[in-house]
Write a protein that holds these residues in place. Structure first.
Motif, PDB file in Angstrom:
ATOM      1  N   ASN A  11       8.697   4.021   0.675  1.00 57.95           N
ATOM      2  CA  ASN A  11       7.560   4.419   1.515  1.00 57.95           C
ATOM      3  C   ASN A  11       6.313   3.589   1.222  1.00 57.95           C
ATOM      4  O   ASN A  11       5.208   4.118   1.041  1.00 57.95           O
ATOM      5  CB  ASN A  11       7.247   5.912   1.312  1.00 57.95           C
ATOM      6  CG  ASN A  11       8.388   6.801   1.757  1.00 57.95           C
ATOM      7  OD1 ASN A  11       8.992   6.580   2.809  1.00 57.95           O
ATOM      8  ND2 ASN A  11       8.706   7.806   0.942  1.00 57.95           N
ATOM      9  N   LEU A  12       6.499   2.297   1.158  1.00 58.20           N
ATOM     10  CA  LEU A  12       5.396   1.377   0.897  1.00 58.20           C
ATOM     11  C   LEU A  12       5.157   0.512   2.128  1.00 58.20           C
ATOM     12  O   LEU A  12       6.105   0.091   2.800  1.00 58.20           O
ATOM     13  CB  LEU A  12       5.714   0.469  -0.300  1.00 58.20           C
ATOM     14  CG  LEU A  12       5.947   1.168  -1.642  1.00 58.20           C
ATOM     15  CD1 LEU A  12       6.460   0.166  -2.669  1.00 58.20           C
ATOM     16  CD2 LEU A  12       4.670   1.833  -2.133  1.00 58.20           C
ATOM     17  N   LYS A  13       3.897   0.233   2.420  1.00 61.66           N
ATOM     18  CA  LYS A  13       3.529  -0.634   3.523  1.00 61.66           C
ATOM     19  C   LYS A  13       3.252  -2.029   2.978  1.00 61.66           C
ATOM     20  O   LYS A  13       2.393  -2.207   2.114  1.00 61.66           O
ATOM     21  CB  LYS A  13       2.292  -0.101   4.246  1.00 61.66           C
ATOM     22  CG  LYS A  13       1.888  -0.922   5.462  1.00 61.66           C
ATOM     23  CD  LYS A  13       0.646  -0.336   6.123  1.00 61.66           C
ATOM     24  CE  LYS A  13       0.221  -1.194   7.300  1.00 61.66           C
ATOM     25  NZ  LYS A  13      -1.020  -0.665   7.938  1.00 61.66           N
ATOM     26  N   VAL A  14       3.994  -3.026   3.463  1.00 63.52           N
ATOM     27  CA  VAL A  14       3.893  -4.391   2.931  1.00 63.52           C
ATOM     28  C   VAL A  14       2.718  -5.120   3.561  1.00 63.52           C
ATOM     29  O   VAL A  14       2.596  -5.166   4.796  1.00 63.52           O
ATOM     30  CB  VAL A  14       5.199  -5.178   3.181  1.00 63.52           C
ATOM     31  CG1 VAL A  14       5.053  -6.614   2.673  1.00 63.52           C
ATOM     32  CG2 VAL A  14       6.360  -4.489   2.513  1.00 63.52           C
ATOM     33  N   SER A  15       1.865  -5.689   2.704  1.00 63.57           N
ATOM     34  CA  SER A  15       0.751  -6.509   3.179  1.00 63.57           C
ATOM     35  C   SER A  15       1.114  -7.989   3.156  1.00 63.57           C
ATOM     36  O   SER A  15       0.835  -8.723   4.097  1.00 63.57           O
ATOM     37  CB  SER A  15      -0.492  -6.272   2.321  1.00 63.57           C
ATOM     38  OG  SER A  15      -1.533  -7.146   2.688  1.00 63.57           O
ATOM     39  N   SER A  16       1.754  -8.418   2.058  1.00 66.92           N
ATOM     40  CA  SER A  16       2.174  -9.819   1.955  1.00 66.92           C
ATOM     41  C   SER A  16       3.302  -9.946   0.953  1.00 66.92           C
ATOM     42  O   SER A  16       3.407  -9.149   0.013  1.00 66.92           O
ATOM     43  CB  SER A  16       0.998 -10.721   1.544  1.00 66.92           C
ATOM     44  OG  SER A  16       0.589 -10.427   0.228  1.00 66.92           O
ATOM     45  N   VAL A  46       0.242  -4.310  -6.517  1.00 61.38           N
ATOM     46  CA  VAL A  46       0.931  -5.596  -6.587  1.00 61.38           C
ATOM     47  C   VAL A  46       2.193  -5.401  -7.407  1.00 61.38           C
ATOM     48  O   VAL A  46       2.138  -4.990  -8.583  1.00 61.38           O
ATOM     49  CB  VAL A  46       0.052  -6.688  -7.233  1.00 61.38           C
ATOM     50  CG1 VAL A  46       0.840  -7.998  -7.339  1.00 61.38           C
ATOM     51  CG2 VAL A  46      -1.223  -6.897  -6.423  1.00 61.38           C
ATOM     52  N   ILE A  47       3.344  -5.657  -6.815  1.00 62.43           N
ATOM     53  CA  ILE A  47       4.615  -5.496  -7.523  1.00 62.43           C
ATOM     54  C   ILE A  47       5.360  -6.825  -7.545  1.00 62.43           C
ATOM     55  O   ILE A  47       5.196  -7.666  -6.662  1.00 62.43           O
ATOM     56  CB  ILE A  47       5.497  -4.404  -6.879  1.00 62.43           C
ATOM     57  CG1 ILE A  47       5.771  -4.713  -5.403  1.00 62.43           C
ATOM     58  CG2 ILE A  47       4.840  -3.048  -7.020  1.00 62.43           C
ATOM     59  CD1 ILE A  47       6.722  -3.729  -4.749  1.00 62.43           C
ATOM     60  N   TYR A  91       0.862  -1.185   0.000  1.00 64.76           N
ATOM     61  CA  TYR A  91       0.000   0.000   0.000  1.00 64.76           C
ATOM     62  C   TYR A  91       0.897   1.234   0.000  1.00 64.76           C
ATOM     63  O   TYR A  91       1.864   1.308   0.775  1.00 64.76           O
ATOM     64  CB  TYR A  91      -0.914   0.012   1.225  1.00 64.76           C
ATOM     65  CG  TYR A  91      -1.978  -1.055   1.183  1.00 64.76           C
ATOM     66  CD1 TYR A  91      -3.235  -0.784   0.652  1.00 64.76           C
ATOM     67  CD2 TYR A  91      -1.721  -2.348   1.651  1.00 64.76           C
ATOM     68  CE1 TYR A  91      -4.223  -1.765   0.597  1.00 64.76           C
ATOM     69  CE2 TYR A  91      -2.704  -3.332   1.600  1.00 64.76           C
ATOM     70  CZ  TYR A  91      -3.950  -3.030   1.073  1.00 64.76           C
ATOM     71  OH  TYR A  91      -4.917  -4.007   1.003  1.00 64.76           O
ATOM     72  N   ASP A  92       0.586   2.213  -0.873  1.00 64.57           N
ATOM     73  CA  ASP A  92       1.402   3.416  -0.955  1.00 64.57           C
ATOM     74  C   ASP A  92       0.961   4.435   0.102  1.00 64.57           C
ATOM     75  O   ASP A  92       0.114   4.147   0.960  1.00 64.57           O
ATOM     76  CB  ASP A  92       1.354   4.012  -2.365  1.00 64.57           C
ATOM     77  CG  ASP A  92      -0.057   4.419  -2.790  1.00 64.57           C
ATOM     78  OD1 ASP A  92      -0.937   4.518  -1.907  1.00 64.57           O
ATOM     79  OD2 ASP A  92      -0.283   4.629  -3.991  1.00 64.57           O
ATOM     80  N   GLN A  93       1.510   5.642   0.027  1.00 66.66           N
ATOM     81  CA  GLN A  93       1.228   6.670   1.027  1.00 66.66           C
ATOM     82  C   GLN A  93      -0.233   7.117   1.013  1.00 66.66           C
ATOM     83  O   GLN A  93      -0.739   7.636   2.012  1.00 66.66           O
ATOM     84  CB  GLN A  93       2.151   7.873   0.799  1.00 66.66           C
ATOM     85  CG  GLN A  93       3.616   7.562   1.126  1.00 66.66           C
ATOM     86  CD  GLN A  93       4.523   8.730   0.825  1.00 66.66           C
ATOM     87  OE1 GLN A  93       4.464   9.316  -0.251  1.00 66.66           O
ATOM     88  NE2 GLN A  93       5.373   9.075   1.785  1.00 66.66           N
ATOM     89  N   GLU A  94      -0.906   6.924  -0.121  1.00 67.35           N
ATOM     90  CA  GLU A  94      -2.323   7.274  -0.228  1.00 67.35           C
ATOM     91  C   GLU A  94      -3.220   6.076   0.082  1.00 67.35           C
ATOM     92  O   GLU A  94      -4.410   6.085  -0.197  1.00 67.35           O
ATOM     93  CB  GLU A  94      -2.614   7.806  -1.635  1.00 67.35           C
ATOM     94  CG  GLU A  94      -1.847   9.092  -1.954  1.00 67.35           C
ATOM     95  CD  GLU A  94      -2.107   9.559  -3.376  1.00 67.35           C
ATOM     96  OE1 GLU A  94      -2.837   8.847  -4.117  1.00 67.35           O
ATOM     97  OE2 GLU A  94      -1.579  10.617  -3.750  1.00 67.35           O
ATOM     98  N   ASN A  95      -2.596   5.021   0.607  1.00 66.57           N
ATOM     99  CA  ASN A  95      -3.309   3.802   1.002  1.00 66.57           C
ATOM    100  C   ASN A  95      -3.954   3.081  -0.190  1.00 66.57           C
ATOM    101  O   ASN A  95      -4.986   2.419  -0.051  1.00 66.57           O
ATOM    102  CB  ASN A  95      -4.372   4.106   2.065  1.00 66.57           C
ATOM    103  CG  ASN A  95      -4.623   2.893   2.961  1.00 66.57           C
ATOM    104  OD1 ASN A  95      -3.703   2.114   3.237  1.00 66.57           O
ATOM    105  ND2 ASN A  95      -5.846   2.726   3.409  1.00 66.57           N
TER     106      ASN A  95
END
Length: 395
Positions: A36-41, A17-18, A9-13
């Motif tokens: 600045n990415l939030k890892v989900s999985s 998928v990368i 998820y980026d800064q704008e939530n």
């Protein structure tokens, strides 16, 4: 390199998928932090075919020997890994680098080897046994000897299998050449001279025409079936278990497979027990060395019986998997308190037995392929000349 699929998820939530090609999973986390990415999985990509990242037997043989020598000479672990990394192969260098990094981070030797995912549970268990007993140099020598024997056996089987494989390809190539290039010319002769064509020749002509007119479709269907079969077998554990059962029931082939798995189980069990691993853990690890789910499940049943206090020989005999000689020897070794020596004797016996069986089986296979090749080619040639003989005899 390993491919990873990352949900972030980026800064704008916003969900993204990368796909990243990295050596280790931690590098994906580092990439996410830097961007600045939030890892989900994070998941490793899986291909249809399972290309193992584990090191080969020859590589492990050399690596274990070198580690054993350096440990015995008193070399400190970090210096040891630096020396090995400096002259390591392209495949081994990142593995040693990862081990060194793990140890410098404060992890134990066992944890450092384990976190690379390049070593089997059997290997990791022996490293642990050697580390806690301060006997890692001797454990590495035993592992080197084990992987040396495994590499030699595999190399021998491959070298012996080369000639039968060539014969099989020659047989298929000969028949296809006759059907694709020679049969059409004979067909033209038959038609031009109004020669009566018998059933066997008509069958051969039909096969020849069918292959020539549909070879693209045949190749596509064959390739598709191969891919689907590989995918189904790879992802269906129950199917793999049934296939293992079937192979073990096959005459000669099943006997050789049983000898081989008994030998691998016995060798790994011997090394683990000799290195101080508890018997129930040694049996569980040795079962996984065979890498067959059906075999592992059967041995786990025996291991549960051992945990309940039953004898090793009796418990192994109940699953009706191993040869009677192996069960008898284990029972004798257990009752006399000399299980290690007994397993060593069993190993030497089965190594010689497998060598003899492989050589004899290969000779039978070679003769069988030659016989089949002769019958197929003969039948094809006969089907082509019968119309000629019939025409000549009618005059």
């Amino acid at each position: 390199m390993q491919s990873y699929k990352c949900v972030v998820y980026d800064q704008e939530n916003k969900r993204k998928v990368i796909h990243l090609d990295l050596e280790y999973e931690e590098e994906a986390l580092k990439f996410a932090k830097e961007n600045n990415l939030k890892v989900s999985s994070i998941k490793k990509k899986r291909s249809i075919f399972n290309f193992s990242q584990k090191l080969k037997n020859k590589e492990l043989k050399i690596l274990c020997k070198e580690i054993g020598i350096l440990f015995e000479s008193g070399c400190e672990i970090t210096r040891l890994l630096e020396v090995l990394e400096a002259q390591a192969s392209k495949k081994l260098k990142p593995v040693l680098k990862r081990i060194l990094r793990e140890i410098e981070s404060g992890n134990s030797i066992t944890e450092s080897f384990k976190n690379t995912s390049a070593f089997s549970r059997f290997f990791i268990s022996l490293v642990y046994a050697g580390e806690v007993s301060s006997n890692l140099d001797q454990v590495m020598y035993r592992l080197s000897e084990y992987y040396d024997k495994e590499a030699k056996l595999k190399s021998k089987i491959i070298s012996i299998s080369i000639y039968p494989t060539i014969l099989a390809f020659v047989t298929v190539g000969s028949v296809l050449s006759i059907l694709l290039f020679i049969m059409p010319k004979y067909e033209a002769i038959y038609l031009a001279n109004n020669i009566d064509i018998p059933a066997i020749t008509r069958g051969m002509l039909f096969v020849s025409n069918f292959i020539r007119n549909n070879y693209i479709a045949i190749l596509l269907v064959s390739f598709t079936l191969l891919i689907i079969s590989a995918y189904v077998v790879k992802n269906n554990q129950e199917l793999r278990k049934e296939l293992h059962k079937l192979f073990l029931r096959l005459p000669k082939i099943g006997e050789l497979m049983l000898l081989n798995l008994t030998n691998k189980f016995s060798k790994s069990l011997y090394i683990l027990i000799k290195s101080g691993v508890e018997i129930v853990n040694a049996i569980d690890i040795s079962a996984k060395v065979i890498d067959k789910r059906y075999i592992y499940d059967m041995i786990c049943i025996a291991n549960d019986s051992i945990k309940e206090g039953n004898n090793i020989g009796v418990s192994l005999s109940k699953i009706n998997l191993f040869p009677e000689l192996f069960i008898t020897m284990v029972t004798i070794g257990e009752s006399t308190g000399r299980l290690e020596e007994t397993l060593d004797t069993i190993n030497k016996f089965y190594e010689n037995e497998i060598d003899e069986k492989v050589e004899i089986g290969t000779k039978y296979l070679e003769n069988g392929i030659i016989l089949i090749m002769g019958l197929i080619v003969s039948a094809t040639v006969v089907s082509m000349v019968i119309p000629m003989f019939n025409t000549i005899s009618s005059f």
